[in-house]
Design an enzyme around this catalytic site. Structure first.
Site, PDB file in Angstrom:
ATOM      1  N   GLU A 186       0.839  -1.217   0.000  1.00  0.00           N
ATOM      2  CA  GLU A 186       0.000   0.000   0.000  1.00  0.00           C
ATOM      3  C   GLU A 186       0.866   1.256   0.000  1.00  0.00           C
ATOM      4  O   GLU A 186       1.659   1.480   0.923  1.00  0.00           O
ATOM      5  CB  GLU A 186      -0.932   0.008   1.222  1.00  0.00           C
ATOM      6  CG  GLU A 186      -1.889   1.189   1.190  1.00  0.00           C
ATOM      7  CD  GLU A 186      -2.922   1.146   2.311  1.00  0.00           C
ATOM      8  OE1 GLU A 186      -3.302   0.053   2.751  1.00  0.00           O
ATOM      9  OE2 GLU A 186      -3.340   2.238   2.737  1.00  0.00           O
ATOM     10  N   LYS A 231      -7.498  -0.953  11.179  1.00  0.00           N
ATOM     11  CA  LYS A 231      -6.882  -1.374   9.912  1.00  0.00           C
ATOM     12  C   LYS A 231      -5.616  -0.546   9.678  1.00  0.00           C
ATOM     13  O   LYS A 231      -4.580  -1.043   9.239  1.00  0.00           O
ATOM     14  CB  LYS A 231      -7.884  -1.205   8.766  1.00  0.00           C
ATOM     15  CG  LYS A 231      -7.430  -1.774   7.439  1.00  0.00           C
ATOM     16  CD  LYS A 231      -6.605  -0.806   6.612  1.00  0.00           C
ATOM     17  CE  LYS A 231      -6.238  -1.410   5.274  1.00  0.00           C
ATOM     18  NZ  LYS A 231      -5.336  -0.549   4.507  1.00  0.00           N
ATOM     19  N   ASP A 289       3.861 -14.647  11.221  1.00  0.00           N
ATOM     20  CA  ASP A 289       2.576 -15.039  10.650  1.00  0.00           C
ATOM     21  C   ASP A 289       1.566 -13.898  10.840  1.00  0.00           C
ATOM     22  O   ASP A 289       0.985 -13.740  11.916  1.00  0.00           O
ATOM     23  CB  ASP A 289       2.124 -16.319  11.377  1.00  0.00           C
ATOM     24  CG  ASP A 289       0.789 -16.841  10.908  1.00  0.00           C
ATOM     25  OD1 ASP A 289       0.058 -16.099  10.234  1.00  0.00           O
ATOM     26  OD2 ASP A 289       0.484 -17.995  11.229  1.00  0.00           O
TER      27      ASP A 289
HETATM   28  C1  MEV Z   1      -5.729   3.255   5.018  1.00  0.00           C
HETATM   29  O1  MEV Z   1      -5.036   2.101   4.662  1.00  0.00           O
HETATM   30  C2  MEV Z   1      -5.753   3.416   6.516  1.00  0.00           C
HETATM   31  C3  MEV Z   1      -6.600   4.571   7.049  1.00  0.00           C
HETATM   32  O2  MEV Z   1      -7.930   4.470   6.537  1.00  0.00           O
HETATM   33  C4  MEV Z   1      -6.599   4.451   8.557  1.00  0.00           C
HETATM   34  C5  MEV Z   1      -7.554   5.386   9.266  1.00  0.00           C
HETATM   35  O3  MEV Z   1      -8.550   5.799   8.679  1.00  0.00           O
HETATM   36  O4  MEV Z   1      -7.294   5.638  10.455  1.00  0.00           O
HETATM   37  C6  MEV Z   1      -6.066   5.904   6.601  1.00  0.00           C
END
Ligand code: MEV
Length: 450
Positions: A86, A282, A298
């Site tokens: 990413e 995430k 892992d």
């Molecule tokens: C993108 O990979 C991660 C974000 O969406 C995390 C967040 O919103 O805190 C930017």
């Protein structure tokens, strides 16, 4: 499209497998064949090593392997290896590292490191008798019978910590567990734990059958369902944190007090609102997984554990927290994470070995801290952008680069585009339109033809 099942695929040669795949699924395309082969390594031994990590390996799947420097962690400078596709994650981590280096850096603390496993079994009989029998007859034998497995682990300072019988019959008829706690020192310990558990099951079975305390019906009713480690390790926790006086948090034209208010609110929203919490976490896992993969661990286990932990109070919530007290801003991440720095890929994959070397060959505890810092830094960077400039500014810059790569732009064109979009919104359409304009064509198709 209809396909025919294949027999004995795993026994075919690599060439045979590729030929089958290309003919069956890729219309026999020479181009597809070349794409798969293009990623083979010329070093035959190195390629063999990679082939043998898994079954039916036909090619290598590249991921960007980046480094985020300037991480001051427990007063030591680190450069974090990150394997992630990413765009913007490594840049965001580096930015957060730079921000905190002049504000005391990151501090870490391993709160506990107990790993878990369970023997799930069914027993139709007298519960109290089973409990008494487990404590009086079975428990000591579980330790004795696993001595051959635990000897080396004990020499390294680990082993089985605790074993108990758990009655789960209130939730499912006749369901019991042997719940086992382990210290696996610097290994992730999956093989060690599973081997111990399988021995526990055998010992339980043997002792129950040899016992005079149970009827033959009770003995016959014992059924081992499965023996497996748990990836949920809420007792294997590391904390990473940053703190500084509130006034040190001024952000461009946003005052420090304003920034802290906005930032704190964003964390509170992730604490109470599961839809936001999933995205918030995430972002944390962007940093966590990237270091976990780079160091040969892992990441599926790490993900499963983190999200189970985020739901531990019955509602999915943020893994990070913030506090402002006596003029001091404190931001921290409590991450349950089972990692290893010995065994598995750590001593096999040349890039994993290199990544661990860059980190100063950490033990498992130290690596837990470093990984958690990767997650905290990522979350800080994301929230900082979200509550000030918005996330798209940084993201779109990377997006622009990806589009220009697809268009095979020259170095001069890239520089032109970075400058051109400095004060404009990047969109796929806008980039293509400007690209066609400077190349003097009407469409991308025309470009491709040319
Ligand atoms: C993108 O990979 C991660 C974000 O969406 C995390 C967040 O919103 O805190 C930017």
């Amino acid at each position: 499209m209809n396909h025919t099942p294949v027999e004995g695929f795993s026994k075919m040669s690599k060439e045979g497998k590729i030929e089958w795949l290309v003919n069956e699924y890729l219309d026999g395309s020479e181009n597809a064949l070349q794409t798969l082969k293009q990623y083979w390594n010329d070093d035959v031994e190195l390629q063999r090593l990679h082939d043998e990590f898994s079954e039916n390996t036909l090619s290598n799947f590249y991921m960007p392997f980046g480094f985020a420097p300037n991480f001051l962690i427990d007063d030591e400078l680190h450069c974090l290896p990150m394997a992630i596709e990413e765009s913007s994650v490594v840049a965001a981590a580096s930015k957060a590292a730079k921000f905190w280096i002049s504000r005391g850096g990151f501090k870490t603390q391993v709160i506990s490191k107990t790993k878990l496993g369970q023997v799930h079994f069914m027993f139709k009989g007298d519960k109290e008798k089973l409990e008494h029998f487990f404590i009086e007859t079975v428990l000591a034998k579980l330790f004795i019978d696993t001595e051959a497995i635990t000897k080396n682990m004990q020499a390294r300072g680990g082993g089985i910590l605790n074993l108990k019988l758990v009655d789960k019959t209130a939730e499912m008829d006749h369901y019991f567990q042997i719940h086992a706690e382990f210290d696996t020192v610097d290994s992730m310990g999956a093989n060690f734990i599973n081997s111990c558990l399988e021995q526990f099951a055998q010992t339980l079975k043997r002792e129950l059958f040899a016992s005079d305390s149970f009827t033959s019906e009770e003995k016959e009713s014992l059924q081992i369902v499965m023996c497996i480690l748990s990836n949920y390790t809420p007792e294997c926790i590391v904390r990473a944190e940053v703190s500084c006086p509130v006034e040190d948090l001024e952000e461009g034209n946003v005052t420090s007090a304003e920034f802290v208010e906005k930032f704190t609110r964003a964390v509170r929203i992730a604490e109470i609102e599961p839809y936001r919490a999933a995205t918030h976490n995430k972002g944390i896992m962007n940093g966590v997984d990237a270091v976990v993969i780079a160091t040969g661990n892992d990441f599926r286990a790490v993900e499963a554990c983190a999200h189970a932990y985020a739901s531990r109070n019955g509602k999915y919530s943020s893994l990070t927290h913030v506090e402002v007290k006596d003029g001091v801003f404190r931001f921290w991440l409590d991450l349950p994470i089972a990692l290893g720095t010995v065994g598995g890929l750590t001593s096999l994959h040349p890039l994993v070995k290199l990544a661990l070397q860059v980190l100063g060959c950490p033990n498992a505890e130290k690596l837990m801290g470093i990984v958690a810092v990767g997650g905290l830094a990522q979350n800080f960077a994301a929230l900082r952008s979200l509550v000030t400039t918005g996330i798209q500014q940084g993201h779109m810059k990377m997006h622009l680069m990806n589009i220009l790569n697809q268009l095979e732009a020259t170095e001069a064109e890239r520089n032109y585009f970075v400058n051109f979009f400095k004060d404009k919104t990047v969109s796929h359409h806008a980039v293509i339109a400007e690209f066609c304009k400077i190349r003097g064509v009407k469409s991308v198709e025309e470009l491709k033809k040319g």
